[in-house]
Design a protein around this motif. Structure first.
Motif, PDB file in Angstrom:
ATOM      1  N   UNK A  92       0.836  -1.207   0.000  1.00 11.49           N
ATOM      2  CA  UNK A  92       0.000   0.000   0.000  1.00 11.49           C
ATOM      3  C   UNK A  92       0.868   1.253   0.000  1.00 11.49           C
ATOM      4  N   UNK A  93       1.945   1.244   0.795  1.00 12.91           N
ATOM      5  CA  UNK A  93       2.853   2.394   0.854  1.00 12.91           C
ATOM      6  C   UNK A  93       3.505   2.617  -0.510  1.00 12.91           C
ATOM      7  N   UNK A  94       3.979   1.562  -1.150  1.00 12.48           N
ATOM      8  CA  UNK A  94       4.611   1.685  -2.455  1.00 12.48           C
ATOM      9  C   UNK A  94       3.614   2.237  -3.476  1.00 12.48           C
ATOM     10  N   UNK A  95       2.390   1.723  -3.473  1.00 15.25           N
ATOM     11  CA  UNK A  95       1.371   2.199  -4.419  1.00 15.25           C
ATOM     12  C   UNK A  95       1.056   3.673  -4.195  1.00 15.25           C
ATOM     13  N   UNK A  96       0.956   4.084  -2.934  1.00 14.93           N
ATOM     14  CA  UNK A  96       0.716   5.499  -2.620  1.00 14.93           C
ATOM     15  C   UNK A  96       1.865   6.354  -3.131  1.00 14.93           C
ATOM     16  N   UNK A  97       3.090   5.929  -2.856  1.00 20.06           N
ATOM     17  CA  UNK A  97       4.267   6.687  -3.276  1.00 20.06           C
ATOM     18  C   UNK A  97       4.330   6.792  -4.803  1.00 20.06           C
ATOM     19  N   UNK A  98       4.053   5.706  -5.490  1.00 21.83           N
ATOM     20  CA  UNK A  98       4.091   5.704  -6.955  1.00 21.83           C
ATOM     21  C   UNK A  98       3.013   6.632  -7.525  1.00 21.83           C
ATOM     22  N   UNK A  99       1.822   6.615  -6.928  1.00 20.42           N
ATOM     23  CA  UNK A  99       0.744   7.499  -7.383  1.00 20.42           C
ATOM     24  C   UNK A  99       1.111   8.964  -7.166  1.00 20.42           C
ATOM     25  N   UNK A 100       1.695   9.269  -6.006  1.00 17.83           N
ATOM     26  CA  UNK A 100       2.105  10.636  -5.698  1.00 17.83           C
ATOM     27  C   UNK A 100       3.143  11.114  -6.720  1.00 17.83           C
ATOM     28  N   UNK A 101       4.096  10.266  -7.033  1.00 11.71           N
ATOM     29  CA  UNK A 101       5.138  10.632  -7.999  1.00 11.71           C
ATOM     30  C   UNK A 101       4.563  10.797  -9.401  1.00 11.71           C
ATOM     31  N   UNK A 102       3.622   9.971  -9.771  1.00  7.63           N
ATOM     32  CA  UNK A 102       2.985  10.086 -11.078  1.00  7.63           C
ATOM     33  C   UNK A 102       2.294  11.445 -11.206  1.00  7.63           C
ATOM     34  N   UNK A 122      -7.016   8.905 -15.995  1.00  5.73           N
ATOM     35  CA  UNK A 122      -8.331   8.264 -15.939  1.00  5.73           C
ATOM     36  C   UNK A 122      -8.245   6.742 -16.030  1.00  5.73           C
ATOM     37  N   UNK A 123      -7.047   6.199 -16.072  1.00 12.29           N
ATOM     38  CA  UNK A 123      -6.888   4.751 -16.142  1.00 12.29           C
ATOM     39  C   UNK A 123      -7.048   4.127 -14.755  1.00 12.29           C
ATOM     40  N   UNK A 124      -7.514   2.911 -14.773  1.00 10.36           N
ATOM     41  CA  UNK A 124      -7.615   2.169 -13.528  1.00 10.36           C
ATOM     42  C   UNK A 124      -7.183   0.737 -13.798  1.00 10.36           C
ATOM     43  N   UNK A 125      -6.136   0.299 -13.188  1.00 11.15           N
ATOM     44  CA  UNK A 125      -5.275   0.998 -12.236  1.00 11.15           C
ATOM     45  C   UNK A 125      -4.363   1.981 -12.959  1.00 11.15           C
ATOM     46  N   UNK A 126      -3.848   2.926 -12.201  1.00 11.20           N
ATOM     47  CA  UNK A 126      -2.925   3.900 -12.771  1.00 11.20           C
ATOM     48  C   UNK A 126      -1.630   3.208 -13.179  1.00 11.20           C
ATOM     49  N   UNK A 127      -1.029   3.664 -14.273  1.00 14.37           N
ATOM     50  CA  UNK A 127       0.268   3.093 -14.646  1.00 14.37           C
ATOM     51  C   UNK A 127       1.363   3.618 -13.713  1.00 14.37           C
TER      52      UNK A 127
END
Length: 150
Positions: A92-102, A122-127
């Motif tokens: 979950x932490x990695x996914x949050x960090x990756x989303x923030x950076x994106x 607008x993609x799900x899941x985000x790349x």
């Protein structure tokens, strides 16, 4: 004797304007503590500066996306060193960090990329940032914004 050696070493490695302030101290530890209080930057101040640098960073006309991404990565890597080492769920932490950076990366791009950025968001899941960068590099080449990298 060791105290004097260390005091001499510290005095000889700092600028004269700083070493002039050492006369009031008797031990190398006192000098070291003084230097630490005066010149060591807190993590919070450094984090503030890095976050500010990140928000001010903008993709410039004529700058390749690879170069721009590299600039952001340097700041991200330094920020990682300040992140808490604990987490209840590493994924979950990695996914949050990756989303923030994106989001940070896409926000800093030139307006030329607005349409593709909207599509990506607008993609799900985000790349991932790396996947997004690959797509944007292809778009950069397709639009002829920069010559194809050799």
């Amino acid at each position: 004797m060791n105290n004097n050696k260390i005091l001499t070493w510290i005095t000889n490695t700092v600028s004269p304007s700083i070493s002039m302030q050492f006369g009031r101290f008797d031990t190398a530890k006192d000098v070291w503590d003084f230097l630490s209080r005066r010149y060591v930057q807190s993590d919070c101040a450094r984090k503030y500066k890095l976050e500010q640098d990140l928000r001010l960073l903008q993709h410039q006309k004529g700058q390749s996306l690879s170069d721009f991404h590299s600039q952001m990565t340097v700041i991200w890597d330094e920020l990682v060193l300040m992140e808490p080492k604990w987490t209840t769920n590493a994924e979950l932490w990695y996914n949050y960090q990756e989303e923030m950076r994106l989001v940070q990366f896409l926000m800093a791009l030139q307006d030329d990329y607005e349409t593709i950025c909207a599509t990506i968001l607008h993609r799900s899941p985000l790349p991932t940032v790396d996947t997004t960068l690959s797509e944007l590099l292809a778009e950069e080449i397709r639009k002829g914004l920069l010559p194809y990298p050799v």
